[in-house]
Design an enzyme around this catalytic site. Structure first.
Site, PDB file in Angstrom:
ATOM      1  N   CYS A 226       4.649  -5.983 -17.317  1.00 22.75           N
ATOM      2  CA  CYS A 226       4.145  -6.952 -18.300  1.00 22.75           C
ATOM      3  C   CYS A 226       4.110  -8.346 -17.665  1.00 22.75           C
ATOM      4  O   CYS A 226       5.080  -8.761 -17.031  1.00 22.75           O
ATOM      5  CB  CYS A 226       5.077  -6.978 -19.519  1.00 22.75           C
ATOM      6  SG  CYS A 226       4.696  -8.329 -20.651  1.00 22.75           S
TER       7      CYS A 226
ATOM      8  N   CYS B 266       6.939 -10.511 -19.904  1.00 27.78           N
ATOM      9  CA  CYS B 266       8.407 -10.264 -19.886  1.00 27.78           C
ATOM     10  C   CYS B 266       8.826  -9.406 -18.702  1.00 27.78           C
ATOM     11  O   CYS B 266       9.994  -9.014 -18.601  1.00 27.78           O
ATOM     12  CB  CYS B 266       8.819  -9.603 -21.203  1.00 27.78           C
ATOM     13  SG  CYS B 266       8.241  -7.898 -21.350  1.00 27.78           S
TER      14      CYS B 266
ATOM     15  N   ASP C  65       0.799  -1.240   0.000  1.00 26.44           N
ATOM     16  CA  ASP C  65       0.000   0.000   0.000  1.00 26.44           C
ATOM     17  C   ASP C  65       0.832   1.290   0.000  1.00 26.44           C
ATOM     18  O   ASP C  65       0.266   2.378  -0.093  1.00 26.44           O
ATOM     19  CB  ASP C  65      -0.980  -0.013   1.204  1.00 26.44           C
ATOM     20  CG  ASP C  65      -0.248  -0.129   2.559  1.00 26.44           C
ATOM     21  OD1 ASP C  65      -0.865  -0.667   3.503  1.00 26.44           O
ATOM     22  OD2 ASP C  65       0.922   0.289   2.670  1.00 26.44           O
TER      23      ASP C  65
ATOM     24  N   HIS D  24       6.655  -7.740  -1.173  1.00 22.62           N
ATOM     25  CA  HIS D  24       5.615  -8.190  -2.110  1.00 22.62           C
ATOM     26  C   HIS D  24       5.301  -7.164  -3.182  1.00 22.62           C
ATOM     27  O   HIS D  24       4.242  -7.233  -3.805  1.00 22.62           O
ATOM     28  CB  HIS D  24       4.349  -8.567  -1.329  1.00 22.62           C
ATOM     29  CG  HIS D  24       4.573  -9.706  -0.381  1.00 22.62           C
ATOM     30  ND1 HIS D  24       3.786  -9.905   0.736  1.00 22.62           N
ATOM     31  CD2 HIS D  24       5.504 -10.673  -0.357  1.00 22.62           C
ATOM     32  CE1 HIS D  24       4.222 -10.968   1.397  1.00 22.62           C
ATOM     33  NE2 HIS D  24       5.271 -11.449   0.754  1.00 22.62           N
TER      34      HIS D  24
HETATM   35  C1  BV8 Z   1       6.769 -18.304  -2.718  1.00 20.19           C
HETATM   36  C2  BV8 Z   1       0.954  -9.310  -2.620  1.00 20.19           C
HETATM   37  C3  BV8 Z   1       8.214 -19.812  -3.585  1.00 20.19           C
HETATM   38  C4  BV8 Z   1      -0.237  -9.394  -3.482  1.00 20.19           C
HETATM   39  C5  BV8 Z   1       0.957 -11.231  -1.121  1.00 20.19           C
HETATM   40  C6  BV8 Z   1       2.501 -24.057   2.713  1.00 20.19           C
HETATM   41  C7  BV8 Z   1       3.345 -23.731   3.740  1.00 20.19           C
HETATM   42  C8  BV8 Z   1       4.203 -22.658   3.642  1.00 20.19           C
HETATM   43  C9  BV8 Z   1       4.230 -21.872   2.486  1.00 20.19           C
HETATM   44  C10 BV8 Z   1       3.374 -22.194   1.460  1.00 20.19           C
HETATM   45  C11 BV8 Z   1       2.509 -23.273   1.565  1.00 20.19           C
HETATM   46  N1  BV8 Z   1       1.794 -23.338   0.407  1.00 20.19           N
HETATM   47  C12 BV8 Z   1       2.191 -22.323  -0.408  1.00 20.19           C
HETATM   48  C13 BV8 Z   1       3.153 -21.645   0.214  1.00 20.19           C
HETATM   49  C14 BV8 Z   1       3.879 -20.497  -0.297  1.00 20.19           C
HETATM   50  C15 BV8 Z   1       3.022 -19.244  -0.175  1.00 20.19           C
HETATM   51  C16 BV8 Z   1       2.451 -19.073   1.210  1.00 20.19           C
HETATM   52  O1  BV8 Z   1       3.151 -18.690   2.121  1.00 20.19           O
HETATM   53  N2  BV8 Z   1       1.164 -19.385   1.343  1.00 20.19           N
HETATM   54  C17 BV8 Z   1       0.528 -19.274   2.649  1.00 20.19           C
HETATM   55  C18 BV8 Z   1      -0.841 -18.628   2.490  1.00 20.19           C
HETATM   56  C19 BV8 Z   1       0.447 -20.661   3.250  1.00 20.19           C
HETATM   57  N3  BV8 Z   1       3.946 -18.156  -0.429  1.00 20.19           N
HETATM   58  C20 BV8 Z   1       4.146 -17.753  -1.685  1.00 20.19           C
HETATM   59  O2  BV8 Z   1       3.563 -18.207  -2.640  1.00 20.19           O
HETATM   60  C21 BV8 Z   1       5.242 -16.722  -1.858  1.00 20.19           C
HETATM   61  N4  BV8 Z   1       6.113 -17.166  -2.880  1.00 20.19           N
HETATM   62  O3  BV8 Z   1       6.734 -18.971  -1.723  1.00 20.19           O
HETATM   63  O4  BV8 Z   1       7.468 -18.634  -3.788  1.00 20.19           O
HETATM   64  C22 BV8 Z   1       8.521 -20.365  -4.864  1.00 20.19           C
HETATM   65  C23 BV8 Z   1       9.524 -21.315  -4.872  1.00 20.19           C
HETATM   66  C24 BV8 Z   1       9.852 -21.862  -6.037  1.00 20.19           C
HETATM   67  C25 BV8 Z   1       9.195 -21.495  -7.217  1.00 20.19           C
HETATM   68  C26 BV8 Z   1       8.194 -20.543  -7.191  1.00 20.19           C
HETATM   69  C27 BV8 Z   1       7.842 -19.976  -6.005  1.00 20.19           C
HETATM   70  C28 BV8 Z   1       4.658 -15.385  -2.286  1.00 20.19           C
HETATM   71  C29 BV8 Z   1       3.836 -14.824  -1.163  1.00 20.19           C
HETATM   72  C30 BV8 Z   1       3.423 -13.405  -1.508  1.00 20.19           C
HETATM   73  C31 BV8 Z   1       1.936 -13.369  -1.783  1.00 20.19           C
HETATM   74  N5  BV8 Z   1       1.548 -11.969  -2.000  1.00 20.19           N
HETATM   75  N6  BV8 Z   1       0.634  -9.959  -1.345  1.00 20.19           N
HETATM   76  C32 BV8 Z   1      -1.314  -8.473  -2.991  1.00 20.19           C
HETATM   77  O5  BV8 Z   1      -1.198  -7.841  -1.926  1.00 20.19           O
HETATM   78  O6  BV8 Z   1      -2.326  -8.379  -3.722  1.00 20.19           O
HETATM   79  S1  BV8 Z   1       0.656 -11.901   0.398  1.00 20.19           S
HETATM   80  C33 BV8 Z   1      -0.469 -10.996   1.279  1.00 20.19           C
HETATM   81  O7  BV8 Z   1      -0.517 -11.637   2.561  1.00 20.19           O
HETATM   82  C34 BV8 Z   1      -0.091  -9.558   1.593  1.00 20.19           C
HETATM   83  O8  BV8 Z   1       1.172  -9.161   1.127  1.00 20.19           O
HETATM   84  C35 BV8 Z   1      -0.083  -9.555   3.120  1.00 20.19           C
HETATM   85  O9  BV8 Z   1       0.713  -8.608   3.643  1.00 20.19           O
HETATM   86  C36 BV8 Z   1       0.392 -10.912   3.341  1.00 20.19           C
HETATM   87  C37 BV8 Z   1       0.421 -11.507   4.690  1.00 20.19           C
HETATM   88  O10 BV8 Z   1      -0.792 -11.228   5.327  1.00 20.19           O
HETATM   89  P1  BV8 Z   1      -0.704 -10.259   6.594  1.00 20.19           P
HETATM   90  O11 BV8 Z   1       0.029  -9.024   6.172  1.00 20.19           O
HETATM   91  O12 BV8 Z   1      -0.142 -11.002   7.732  1.00 20.19           O
HETATM   92  O13 BV8 Z   1      -2.208  -9.863   6.786  1.00 20.19           O
HETATM   93  P2  BV8 Z   1      -3.310 -10.696   7.580  1.00 20.19           P
HETATM   94  O14 BV8 Z   1      -4.632 -10.069   7.277  1.00 20.19           O
HETATM   95  O15 BV8 Z   1      -3.115 -12.149   7.335  1.00 20.19           O
HETATM   96  O16 BV8 Z   1      -2.932 -10.444   9.128  1.00 20.19           O
HETATM   97  C38 BV8 Z   1      -3.047  -9.151   9.687  1.00 20.19           C
HETATM   98  C39 BV8 Z   1      -2.790  -9.319  11.169  1.00 20.19           C
HETATM   99  O17 BV8 Z   1      -2.824  -8.038  11.762  1.00 20.19           O
HETATM  100  C40 BV8 Z   1      -3.850 -10.159  11.860  1.00 20.19           C
HETATM  101  O18 BV8 Z   1      -3.204 -11.150  12.620  1.00 20.19           O
HETATM  102  C41 BV8 Z   1      -4.584  -9.162  12.763  1.00 20.19           C
HETATM  103  O19 BV8 Z   1      -4.917  -9.719  14.021  1.00 20.19           O
HETATM  104  C42 BV8 Z   1      -3.549  -8.097  12.973  1.00 20.19           C
HETATM  105  N7  BV8 Z   1      -4.087  -6.755  13.182  1.00 20.19           N
HETATM  106  C43 BV8 Z   1      -5.202  -6.220  12.619  1.00 20.19           C
HETATM  107  N8  BV8 Z   1      -5.325  -4.936  13.030  1.00 20.19           N
HETATM  108  C44 BV8 Z   1      -4.257  -4.670  13.837  1.00 20.19           C
HETATM  109  C45 BV8 Z   1      -3.472  -5.827  13.940  1.00 20.19           C
HETATM  110  N9  BV8 Z   1      -2.352  -5.888  14.675  1.00 20.19           N
HETATM  111  C46 BV8 Z   1      -1.990  -4.761  15.329  1.00 20.19           C
HETATM  112  N10 BV8 Z   1      -2.696  -3.611  15.277  1.00 20.19           N
HETATM  113  C47 BV8 Z   1      -3.826  -3.527  14.552  1.00 20.19           C
HETATM  114  N11 BV8 Z   1      -4.519  -2.370  14.525  1.00 20.19           N
HETATM  115 ZN    ZN Z   2       6.287  -7.835 -22.278  1.00 17.95          ZN
END
Ligand code: BV8
Ligand code: ZN
Length: 247
Positions: A124, A127, A101, A116
């Site tokens: 693109c 590419c 953000d 992220h």
């Molecule tokens: C990769 C961009 C490897 C897009 C995002 C099984 C186990 C482990 C890993 C995996 C698995 N299966 C798949 C995976 C890999 C996967 C992953 O981790 N999946 C998870 C869901 C299990 N990861 C990936 O795919 C990553 N890449 O691993 O590549 C690879 C290897 C070889 C070849 C190819 C690839 C890529 C991950 C990136 C995904 N993109 N965002 C977009 O934003 O549109 S992730 C997305 O989730 C956001 O970036 C976000 O920031 C992120 C994490 O979420 P949080 O930020 O934690 O937000 P959430 O709502 O969950 O939590 C907020 C917390 O705040 C809450 O707990 C709440 O209580 C608290 N809160 C609320 N208000 C407050 C507060 N705390 C304090 N004060 C407040 N006021």
């Molecule tokens: Zn291109």
């Protein structure tokens, strides 16, 4: 608890802060997994993927345009500003954010690793050639890349996609070297970001989690603070600044 954390942090020299969607919640940006989660009927894991984009690019662009518009209207909150002040209190400081953000940059943070990507950048899908940033993309007539004709997409890291190698390498390096690591507003579910705090702890850092709910990290942290980041972080920074002034 606050005074204990201040005692420890005032003797630390290298701080790493990891933030997630929770740090932006008090600015009015919905989190991913909370009850006010982004666009309730869809899960981020369903839409933030190349598969979803290939299958339904219009729907994915509608989601990103909705988020861009929403994020364009919000301001950083006291939690973001406190982190910009924290940066000045350590010899070495790195902010690692999962958020796309741009609110940390808007608040004035300098040394930021955007794991992220950024929702305001376009590229693109074939590419990776950067495309005009900040350009509104019409979901019903998505522009093509001038170099290869590929579809234009948001320049964020989707699930299943690699993070920028340089950025994630630096994030691991800083996490391995720091002596204090704060995990703020993240459910600690998304990897590889979620492995940074445990890495820091393994290397001897003090690990503090500031999050409204318990997470998979909570059982390994040294201190769990179940408060809003926008309320706790300014108090923490104020105390640390007081210590700094009395040195
Ligand atoms: C990769 C961009 C490897 C897009 C995002 C099984 C186990 C482990 C890993 C995996 C698995 N299966 C798949 C995976 C890999 C996967 C992953 O981790 N999946 C998870 C869901 C299990 N990861 C990936 O795919 C990553 N890449 O691993 O590549 C690879 C290897 C070889 C070849 C190819 C690839 C890529 C991950 C990136 C995904 N993109 N965002 C977009 O934003 O549109 S992730 C997305 O989730 C956001 O970036 C976000 O920031 C992120 C994490 O979420 P949080 O930020 O934690 O937000 P959430 O709502 O969950 O939590 C907020 C917390 O705040 C809450 O707990 C709440 O209580 C608290 N809160 C609320 N208000 C407050 C507060 N705390 C304090 N004060 C407040 N006021
Ligand atoms: Zn291109």
């Amino acid at each position: 608890m606050l005074s204990e954390i201040v005692d420890i942090m005032s003797n630390c020299r290298h701080c790493v802060v990891l933030t997630g969607a929770g740090i932006s919640a008090e600015s009015g940006v919905p989190t991913f997994r909370g009850q006010d989660g982004l666009w309730g009927k869809f899960r981020a894991e369903e839409l933030a993927t190349m598969e979803a984009f290939v299958a339904n690019p219009t729907l994915v662009w509608e989601w990103y345009n909705w988020r861009r518009e929403l994020m364009g209207k919000v301001e950083p909150n006291p939690g973001h500003y406190a982190i910009t002040q924290l940066e000045k209190l350590f010899d070495r400081f790195t902010l690692v954010t999962q958020n796309v953000d741009g609110l940390h940059r808007l608040a004035g943070s300098e040394r930021i690793l955007e794991l992220h990507g950024s929702i305001y950048r376009n590229k693109c899908a074939s590419c990776n050639q950067p495309f005009a940033d900040d350009l509104h993309i019409d979901p019903d007539s998505i522009p093509s890349c001038a170099s290869c004709g590929g579809r234009i997409r948001p320049d964020v890291v989707w699930f299943g996609e690699m993070l920028d190698p340089e950025i994630i390498r630096t994030a691991f390096e800083e996490s391995e070297r720091c002596d204090i690591f704060l995990s703020i507003g993240t459910s600690a579910l998304v990897h590889p970001a979620a492995s940074l705090p445990a890495m820091a702890k393994r290397r001897g850092a003090t690990l503090v989690e500031i999050n409204l709910e318990q997470t998979p990290l909570s059982h390994v942290v040294d201190y769990f603070v179940g408060e809003k980041s926008g309320e706790f972080m300014p108090r923490l920074v104020e105390q640390l600044q007081g210590r700094e002034a009395s040195k």
